[in-house]
Design a protein around this motif. Structure first.
Motif, mmCIF file in Angstrom:
data_model
loop_
_atom_site.group_PDB
_atom_site.id
_atom_site.type_symbol
_atom_site.label_atom_id
_atom_site.label_comp_id
_atom_site.label_asym_id
_atom_site.label_seq_id
_atom_site.Cartn_x
_atom_site.Cartn_y
_atom_site.Cartn_z
ATOM 1 N N GLN A 193 0.797 -1.237 0.000
ATOM 2 C CA GLN A 193 0.000 0.000 0.000
ATOM 3 C C GLN A 193 0.822 1.276 0.000
ATOM 4 O O GLN A 193 0.276 2.358 -0.049
ATOM 5 N N GLY A 194 2.133 1.175 0.157
ATOM 6 C CA GLY A 194 2.965 2.375 0.233
ATOM 7 C C GLY A 194 3.239 2.732 1.684
ATOM 8 O O GLY A 194 2.600 2.215 2.592
ATOM 9 N N PHE A 195 4.168 3.648 1.857
ATOM 10 C CA PHE A 195 4.645 3.962 3.206
ATOM 11 C C PHE A 195 3.805 5.033 3.881
ATOM 12 O O PHE A 195 3.463 6.049 3.283
ATOM 13 N N SER A 196 3.474 4.772 5.126
ATOM 14 C CA SER A 196 2.923 5.824 5.974
ATOM 15 C C SER A 196 3.394 5.469 7.380
ATOM 16 O O SER A 196 3.732 4.316 7.643
ATOM 17 N N SER A 197 3.479 6.430 8.232
ATOM 18 C CA SER A 197 3.936 6.130 9.593
ATOM 19 C C SER A 197 3.251 7.050 10.571
ATOM 20 O O SER A 197 3.041 8.226 10.298
ATOM 21 N N LYS A 198 2.935 6.479 11.728
ATOM 22 C CA LYS A 198 2.322 7.307 12.775
ATOM 23 C C LYS A 198 3.400 8.088 13.530
ATOM 24 O O LYS A 198 3.098 8.979 14.299
ATOM 25 N N HIS A 199 4.674 7.719 13.308
ATOM 26 C CA HIS A 199 5.796 8.352 14.025
ATOM 27 C C HIS A 199 5.614 8.322 15.538
ATOM 28 O O HIS A 199 5.976 9.255 16.231
ATOM 29 N N VAL A 200 5.010 7.263 16.006
ATOM 30 C CA VAL A 200 4.732 7.189 17.438
ATOM 31 C C VAL A 200 5.635 6.149 18.095
ATOM 32 O O VAL A 200 6.041 6.304 19.236
ATOM 33 N N TYR A 201 5.941 5.091 17.339
ATOM 34 C CA TYR A 201 6.689 3.982 17.936
ATOM 35 C C TYR A 201 8.107 3.904 17.373
ATOM 36 O O TYR A 201 8.347 4.256 16.227
#
Ligand code: SAM
Length: 287
Positions: A193-201
């Motif tokens: 699906q491509g990259f996305s990140s919550k930048h939380v962990y």
């Protein structure tokens, strides 16, 4: 020339000068061809190791994962823990402070030196061993209730034979009812699906970015950019979740529970990271 480095035009000498931002990392003329289990040694240079804690941010990381690993280890009755991917020591120190007996291993000497220093600052003496996972039983002795391989580390192995050997080495070092806790990025989601990140962990530093620069079924090339404009790369094998579980099962682990961003229930594409808890304990009739 290093890929990903900006090329600067030096007008005084009318010469193209490549300014390598990540001066010490070496990926050669064609970085996308670098797909080797041993290459982690070239990637975790003194410069990058010196930046690692900016990337992970110990306080934010501790807050985001809470007591997940401590509770899992306690749930399985673990007292003696081998941290095989110590890195700069984040989990080794947390577990020491939670009362576990910890031995801290890593293949990279720069990482181990930084871990020792970090632990010392917090009043602990880390018991460190430099050991490559593929030869773990040669270099580390004893039996452990738990092995932790955290921070998306197993992904550094590019050969299937190395992954199988590593898991077999872990399995052999565990007590008969021991547990392996190993995590990984959700590569299925990035590949499909491509990259996305919550930048939380995991990579919690708010001034730092970690994102894929190249992805295919055999390589995830990640780029790490820091506020001082320095840039580093890591080459990783994009492990699919089912594949990791299958390898663990095939090496002998009988029960594997996989969490998504520390939750038991999740939609497959949602988590940034998976944590596999693999139990060695013999279960009669298990598949
Ligand atoms: N666990 C730490 C964390 O979460 O911050 C460090 C994670 S870092 C992504 C991966 C670590 O695995 C590095 O310290 C690296 O040296 C180590 N490593 C990679 N391949 C290895 C191997 N074959 N044997 C031993 N250590 C290895």
């Amino acid at each position: 020339m290093l890929s990903g480095s900006p090329a600067e035009f030096n007008s005084s000498t009318t010469e193209r000068v490549f300014v390598a931002q990540s001066t010490e990392q070496k990926f050669g003329a064609d970085p996308l061809m670098v797909r080797e289990s041993d290459h982690y040694q070239e990637e975790y240079t003194e410069g990058f190791v010196g930046k690692w804690d900016e990337l992970i941010d110990w306080d934010s990381r501790a807050e985001s994962e809470g007591d997940f690993f401590i509770s899992e280890l306690k749930k399985h009755g673990a007292k003696k823990v081998l941290d095989v991917a110590t890195g700069t020591g984040f989990h080794s120190v947390r577990l020491l402070e939670a009362g576990f007996e910890v031995v801290s291993a890593d293949g990279n000497p720069e990482m181990l030196a930084m871990a020792f220093h970090n632990a010392r600052k917090r009043g602990h003496l880390l018991r460190t061993v430099q050991a490559d996972w593929r030869f773990l039983n040669r270099d580390v002795h004893g039996e452990y209730d738990a092995i932790i391989c955290l921070g998306n580390s197993f992904t550094h192995l590019f050969e299937e034979a190395d992954r199988r050997k590593t898991l077999a080495e872990y399995y052999a070092m565990l007590a008969h009812d021991g547990v392996l806790i190993l995590d990984q990025r959700n590569y299925d989601s990035i590949l499909d699906q491509g990259f996305s990140s919550k930048h939380v962990y995991y990579y919690c530093g708010d001034q730092v970015t970690a994102e894929p620069e190249h992805m295919d079924e055999g390589l995830a090339r990640f780029k790490y950019s820091f506020p001082d404009d320095s840039v580093y790369h890591l080459h990783m094998y994009p492990l699919r979740k089912d594949y990791t579980q299958r390898l663990m099962r095939e090496v002998g682990f009988q029960k594997i529970t996989t969490y998504g961003d520390f939750q038991e229930t999740y939609r497959e594409e949602e988590p940034d990271f998976f944590v596999h808890v693999a139990e060695k304990k013999y279960v009669e009739g298990a598949e």
